[in-house]
Design a protein around this motif. Structure first.
Motif, short mmCIF file in Angstrom:
data_model
loop_
_atom_site.label_atom_id
_atom_site.label_comp_id
_atom_site.label_asym_id
_atom_site.label_seq_id
_atom_site.Cartn_x
_atom_site.Cartn_y
_atom_site.Cartn_z
N ASP A 20 -15.26 -29.95 -3.37
CA ASP A 20 -14.00 -29.47 -3.92
C ASP A 20 -14.13 -29.41 -5.43
OD1 ASP A 20 -11.41 -28.75 -4.40
OD2 ASP A 20 -10.60 -30.77 -4.15
N PRO A 22 -12.57 -28.12 -8.76
CA PRO A 22 -11.43 -27.49 -9.44
C PRO A 22 -11.86 -26.58 -10.58
CG PRO A 22 -11.59 -29.81 -10.02
CD PRO A 22 -12.57 -29.58 -8.92
N SER A 24 -14.17 -24.43 -10.57
CA SER A 24 -14.55 -23.10 -10.07
C SER A 24 -13.40 -22.11 -10.20
CB SER A 24 -14.98 -23.19 -8.60
OG SER A 24 -16.09 -24.02 -8.45
N TYR A 25 -12.17 -22.62 -10.20
CA TYR A 25 -10.98 -21.76 -10.29
C TYR A 25 -10.26 -21.97 -11.61
CZ TYR A 25 -11.94 -21.86 -5.29
OH TYR A 25 -12.56 -21.79 -4.07
N GLU A 27 -9.17 -21.30 -15.34
CA GLU A 27 -9.00 -20.22 -16.30
C GLU A 27 -8.80 -20.82 -17.69
OE1 GLU A 27 -5.76 -17.79 -15.01
OE2 GLU A 27 -6.99 -16.65 -13.61
N VAL A 47 -5.75 -24.12 -13.31
CA VAL A 47 -6.48 -23.98 -12.05
C VAL A 47 -5.79 -22.89 -11.24
CG1 VAL A 47 -7.21 -25.11 -9.93
CG2 VAL A 47 -7.25 -26.38 -12.09
N ARG A 48 -6.44 -21.76 -11.14
CA ARG A 48 -5.85 -20.56 -10.57
C ARG A 48 -5.38 -20.78 -9.13
NH1 ARG A 48 -9.88 -17.72 -11.75
NH2 ARG A 48 -10.84 -17.62 -9.69
N GLU A 49 -6.18 -21.47 -8.34
CA GLU A 49 -5.88 -21.65 -6.92
C GLU A 49 -4.59 -22.44 -6.70
OE1 GLU A 49 -8.45 -24.24 -4.58
OE2 GLU A 49 -8.73 -22.59 -3.17
N LYS A 50 -4.33 -23.42 -7.61
CA LYS A 50 -3.16 -24.27 -7.46
C LYS A 50 -2.04 -23.92 -8.42
CE LYS A 50 -6.02 -28.23 -6.07
NZ LYS A 50 -6.39 -29.64 -6.37
N ASP A 51 -2.32 -22.98 -9.35
CA ASP A 51 -1.35 -22.60 -10.38
C ASP A 51 -0.85 -23.83 -11.13
OD1 ASP A 51 0.12 -20.80 -11.88
OD2 ASP A 51 1.90 -21.04 -10.63
N CYS A 106 -5.76 -32.92 -13.56
CA CYS A 106 -5.00 -31.86 -12.90
C CYS A 106 -4.10 -32.46 -11.81
CB CYS A 106 -5.95 -30.84 -12.29
SG CYS A 106 -5.13 -29.44 -11.49
#
Length: 338
Positions: A20, A22, A24-25, A27, A47-51, A106
């Motif tokens: 997992d 974080p 990787s996603y 920004e 973190v784009r995946e979790k906004d 995060c």
């Protein structure tokens, strides 16, 4: 309740590859702070995946003695400059010898972001608390000792004490509710080199927030941490007390009493706010109210209420807990020197 000690086989790797990731996603938004000397950089983004907002800290790890032969034999060198007997190269080490320690916060709140943001720093002198106290009126300085702020800032501490997190990282524990503590490696130490040894002792008591709270009543707690902390470190890592530095910070980074155990060879951060544990013990043996009465000097960041505080002659008034205190401000240093 019996004391517990988790024997570590060595100072080698203890983690497993994470599935997992974080980052990787992640920004990128902005760089909060970077330091060439400490070889780290603090990045704010999302973190784009979790906004969710996040803070990522990247830090180059130290070169280890046990990897030197492999680094020199297995790496590629790219010549940059040669002059007489001197030459410089860019060395490209194998991936497993070129790790970057990565810390991810995060979701990160505004407080997390401000904590890592590069800011101007001032050195201030805080008058003894017994000199005031004046009931807090209408000032806007953020209250460090309020319950809501504390619960936000030290939930991770409670998780450790309640065995909800980092259980496998605990080196030693004395469970006594009055004099007990948990000893575990600080995140600043990668546990691969004893020269960088860094552990923290977190007390079980939750009614003692900082150096200012300490009186002679707490001497059994302090002497217990001093003796059992250094004994545990010597057993676990073979580092004798004469090579350890034991201290606490004021102001602390979080308001739950904790002590730092570092190798004398380690260039530890926060020396400008450090108080040696042995000195604290001796001062309280001589005067139970020593840390209630004396003035204390510590660095204060620009966003800690310094710029917006009300001016009173040569002093500024800052709020701590339910009181505000007159603080003599000395413009001695700036952020570049901390």
């Amino acid at each position: 309740m019996a004391e517990t000690e988790n024997k570590k086989d060595d100072c080698g790797d203890t983690g497993e590859l994470s599935s997992d990731s974080p980052v990787s996603y992640f920004e990128f938004t902005r760089i909060l702070r970077d330091c060439a000397r400490e070889k780290n950089i603090f990045i704010h983004g999302k973190v784009r995946e979790k906004d969710q907002d996040a803070v990522v800290i990247l830090e180059k790890t130290p070169v280890r003695q046990d990897t030197l032969s492999e680094i020199l034999m297995s790496s590629q060198l790219k010549l940059e400059m040669k002059n007489d007997v001197y030459s410089t190269y860019q060395l490209q080490a194998p991936a497993h010898l070129n790790e970057i320690k990565t810390t991810v916060v995060c979701p990160a709140t505004e407080k997390h972001v401000k904590k890592d943001l590069h800011q101007e720093v001032f050195l201030v002198e805080e008058s003894g608390l017994s000199i005031v106290p004046v009931p807090c009126v209408s000032f806007s300085y953020e209250v460090h000792n309020c319950t809501a702020h504390l619960s936000f800032w030290i939930q991770w501490v409670h998780n450790i004490l309640e065995k909800k997190a980092e259980v496998d990282r605990i080196v030693f524990e004395n469970p006594d509710p009055d004099t007990g503590f948990v000893l575990l490696p600080d995140f600043k130490w990668d546990q691969k080199q004893l020269q960088d040894l860094y552990l923290i002792a977190i007390v079980h008591r939750r009614d003692v927030k900082s150096l200012r709270d300490l009186t002679s009543e707490h001497l059994p707690l302090l002497t217990n941490i001093h003796s059992k902390g250094e004994d545990a470190i010597q057993r676990q890592y073979g580092v004798p007390p004469r090579k350890l530095c034991m201290y606490l910070h004021y102001q602390p980074s979080y308001y739950h009493l904790q002590f730092h155990f570092t190798s004398l060879e380690y260039d530890a951060p926060g020396v400008e706010s450090a108080h040696l544990l042995s000195d604290v013990i001796q001062n309280l043996q001589a005067d139970s109210s020593y840390y209630h009465n004396r003035s204390l000097v510590f660095p204060l960041r620009a966003d800690d209420g310094f710029q917006g505080s009300k001016r009173l002659g040569n002093s500024r008034d800052l709020i701590f807990g339910n009181f505000f205190y007159f603080i003599n401000v000395k413009y001695l240093y700036t952020a570049n020197q901390f």
